[in-house]
Structure formats: C-alpha cells, structure tokens
Design an enzyme around this catalytic site. Sequence first.
Site, PDB file in Angstrom:
ATOM      1  N   GLU A 169     -15.551  37.336  27.299  1.00  0.00           N
ATOM      2  CA  GLU A 169     -16.332  38.113  28.273  1.00  0.00           C
ATOM      3  C   GLU A 169     -17.787  37.665  28.371  1.00  0.00           C
ATOM      4  O   GLU A 169     -18.707  38.484  28.368  1.00  0.00           O
ATOM      5  CB  GLU A 169     -16.235  39.617  27.951  1.00  0.00           C
ATOM      6  CG  GLU A 169     -14.791  40.078  27.927  1.00  0.00           C
ATOM      7  CD  GLU A 169     -14.606  41.569  27.683  1.00  0.00           C
ATOM      8  OE1 GLU A 169     -15.582  42.247  27.315  1.00  0.00           O
ATOM      9  OE2 GLU A 169     -13.468  42.043  27.841  1.00  0.00           O
ATOM     10  N   ASP A 223     -11.745  35.873  29.621  1.00  0.00           N
ATOM     11  CA  ASP A 223     -12.557  36.831  30.391  1.00  0.00           C
ATOM     12  C   ASP A 223     -11.683  37.699  31.282  1.00  0.00           C
ATOM     13  O   ASP A 223     -10.501  37.409  31.461  1.00  0.00           O
ATOM     14  CB  ASP A 223     -13.629  36.118  31.223  1.00  0.00           C
ATOM     15  CG  ASP A 223     -14.945  36.895  31.248  1.00  0.00           C
ATOM     16  OD1 ASP A 223     -14.924  38.141  31.376  1.00  0.00           O
ATOM     17  OD2 ASP A 223     -16.011  36.257  31.131  1.00  0.00           O
ATOM     18  N   GLU A 292      -4.092  39.400  28.028  1.00  0.00           N
ATOM     19  CA  GLU A 292      -4.165  40.838  27.714  1.00  0.00           C
ATOM     20  C   GLU A 292      -3.515  41.669  28.822  1.00  0.00           C
ATOM     21  O   GLU A 292      -4.013  42.731  29.196  1.00  0.00           O
ATOM     22  CB  GLU A 292      -5.624  41.271  27.529  1.00  0.00           C
ATOM     23  CG  GLU A 292      -6.380  40.466  26.488  1.00  0.00           C
ATOM     24  CD  GLU A 292      -7.813  40.940  26.237  1.00  0.00           C
ATOM     25  OE1 GLU A 292      -8.155  42.066  26.612  1.00  0.00           O
ATOM     26  OE2 GLU A 292      -8.590  40.154  25.659  1.00  0.00           O
TER      27      GLU A 292
HETATM   28  C1  GLA Z   1     -11.045  43.600  26.233  1.00  0.00           C
HETATM   29  C2  GLA Z   1     -11.021  42.882  24.896  1.00  0.00           C
HETATM   30  C3  GLA Z   1      -9.918  43.336  24.017  1.00  0.00           C
HETATM   31  C4  GLA Z   1      -9.731  44.819  24.078  1.00  0.00           C
HETATM   32  C5  GLA Z   1      -9.524  45.243  25.493  1.00  0.00           C
HETATM   33  C6  GLA Z   1      -9.274  46.706  25.667  1.00  0.00           C
HETATM   34  O1  GLA Z   1     -10.269  43.072  27.176  1.00  0.00           O
HETATM   35  O2  GLA Z   1     -10.969  41.500  25.019  1.00  0.00           O
HETATM   36  O3  GLA Z   1     -10.204  42.952  22.708  1.00  0.00           O
HETATM   37  O4  GLA Z   1     -10.827  45.470  23.509  1.00  0.00           O
HETATM   38  O5  GLA Z   1     -10.684  44.938  26.212  1.00  0.00           O
HETATM   39  O6  GLA Z   1      -8.809  47.335  24.562  1.00  0.00           O
END
Ligand code: GLA
Length: 394
Positions: A169, A223, A292
């Site tokens: 990020e 990201d 994710e």
């Molecule tokens: C972001 C982070 C993760 C996690 C998610 C939500 O995407 O990269 O590590 O904290 O948020 O839980």
Amino acid sequence: MKRIALLALIMLLALFPLALAAGEGIDFNAYGYADETPALRDVFADDFKVGAAVNTVNLAPDSEFYRLVAKHYNAFVLENEMKPENVNPAPGVFLFGPADRFVAFGEELGATLRGHTLVWHSQVPAWWFKGEGGGDATREELLARMEEYIQTVVGRYKGRVAVWDVVNEAFSDQSGLRRDAEGSKWASIIGDLDGDGNDLDYIERAFSFAHEADPDARLILNDYSLEGDARKLDEFYEAVRTMLEKGVPIGGAGIQAHIQIGYPSVSAFEHAIEKLASLREIAPDFVVQVTELDVSIFDWNDKSAEKPITPELQKRLAERYADLFEMFRRQAAKGNLDMVVTWGAYDGSSWLNGYPVAGRTDAPLLFDRQMRAKPAFWGLIDRSYIDEAVDALP
Ligand code: GLA
C-alpha cells in the site's frame, strides 16, 4: 420406421431430466471439508495456485478449519501474525512463534507460503519511526531498522517462504506515493536517496534488502484498488516500470482485490492484470498475483447495518465469482497470473464482518459461516451448477 422414431423419442425424453440436472447426486450443502466436496486446488491445478489467509489460532490439526484449508488450498498467508508490529514490537525483540508455526504448517501440506508484509504504514511498530534523540527517526535510523528487519525475517525463512509482499500500500488514494497525510512516514523520512528526482527510494531499498536475504524468493509490490482505479493503476505501473528499468528486483505486482458484488467490472480488473503483466517486456519473470480477494455483498458506500443474504444475492455472488475465475483462468493461460488468494477461508472468519461497519454480517467468501460450500463455490467447480446450488439452499 415409425416405431423406431417413437422409440428414439422415448429414449430422448428419458434422458432429458439428466441433462437438466447436471449436478444430480451432488449434495450442494455439503461442508467444505467433507470428503465428497471437490477441492479447489484440484480444479485449478493447471491454472494457478489457490490460497487463503489464515490465523495460527485456527490451525489445530483435525479441526474443521484445518480440514477445510488443507483440502482446498495450496498457498497460504498469515492474516496478521507476520506483520512487523507483531514480529518486532521493541528494539532487538523478534517474536517468531506464530510465524514458525505457520511455516511448519505450510510445509507439512507442501504449500507455497506468502510472507505478509515487510514494509507498510499500518501495523508497523511505532518505535521504528521515532528518533533516538527524540522526534522523528532520521533517514539513517529508519533505513537501518528496515534493513535489520528484512534481513532477519526474510533470512530466517530463506528457501521456505517463497513469496514476500515486500512493500504494501505504498500508493496514495489521491496522487503519487502515500505520505504523512495518509499515515505513512516512509517517503518523507527516507526521501530521494539517489537524487533521481523521485521518492521511490524506500521501496527500492526494501526490495534490494529482501533480494539479498533470499535471492530466490518472489518479491511482490502489493496494493489495493489497482483493479478499479485507473489513475492509481497508471501511477503504480509507471513507478514499477521506472524501478524495473533501474534493475530493482521486483518480481511481481500484487492486486489485493478487496472488491464488491457490483464493482469493479471484470473487464477493468482484467485490464489491470494485462497492463501490469506487460512489464514482462522489462523483467521476463514478472507476474501478477491476486493476493487478498474477497467480494463484499455490500456496495462500497453502503453503510447499512445488515443485508439479507437471499437466494437471489447468493446467485449474484456466484455469477460474480464465476466471471472472475473465468477471467483469472484466461490470464493464467497467458502466463500473466500465477496465484489467487482469498482473504480468509469462510464467511465467519472474514475481516469484512467488522469493516467498514463494526459487527455487521458480510458473506464475501466461498464457504458460509458453517463452512458449507456456497453457490459461489459450486459455480467455480462448474458454472452450470449455480442454479441447482441456489435451489438447494437450506
Ligand atoms: C489490507 C492488508 C491486509 C489486511 C487487509 C484487511 O489489505 O494488506 O494485511 O489488513 O487490509 O484485513
């Protein structure tokens, strides 16, 4: 002649119900961990690794959760326990208990392990950013802490954790790199070390340290919103391009993909993968990973307290997942994508139950709160199962 035609007609009519019920004999409400349920990792074995974020507290062998994840996934990441605030809470203190347990668990299953994450603005220890003489850390202090952290952690799991989210990020929701206004001190403290006119240097250093610690690991820049925000995607792409041209050892782009049922379009997401994967022109081994994934049943700006999880909604979610995974397959076939990881394994363990509205029930994953396979799961096994799976809902 007439009798033969009649016979053929009768046979055809007898077969008709079979054609309609393609999923005949399947228990669409089976638990995800049941022997009879097909395994995601088999279904996508020729395409990409399928992974899930887990927490060590849930990994007791023989637990239902363990059986669920051991059956379906061949890649894993820790949801929180490998983040710097947990691993390096004070100077000289490294806590590796959960991370060691996670690595042993993954190795037992022969899975690919992702290390998440080394450099981020959130869930990092506050002491990293404080100067020994008071105030903010100096550039030298912060770089030394970053180097020590990366060398220690990546070095410990060298050859065992195959993929690292090296920087997470780093990019702003407005423009350029994330800075103090969005909670990150990395760029403002470290700044432009090599005098080339940009502040990407902290990212470059992080990748170099990780590469020194494990030259064989795949190193990812991770990201969010890349799949939907064209401005952010362009800036991210340009920055990676600049760094690859300088020889920074970035091995891939991580698209987090915390997305919603109605946004973004699959074509925007596909465009993001294609664009980032085109960086293979510069670095032949460069790849994209979906790191994710979850698909919230709420739209982004919907802050309502609850939403009924109706059969119609389950069907929409199933079609959304089926569209996404068809696209992932296409991208994997082009060599652009090699891993898809969901953030959690079943609805009961998703962070979205607490965010952005505390305590509300979301249903963003493939297995429900009892770990039963949802229509969204069955749609990935075979799209033609969706209607039957919806009809069979309890
Ligand atoms: C972001 C982070 C993760 C996690 C998610 C939500 O995407 O990269 O590590 O904290 O948020 O839980």
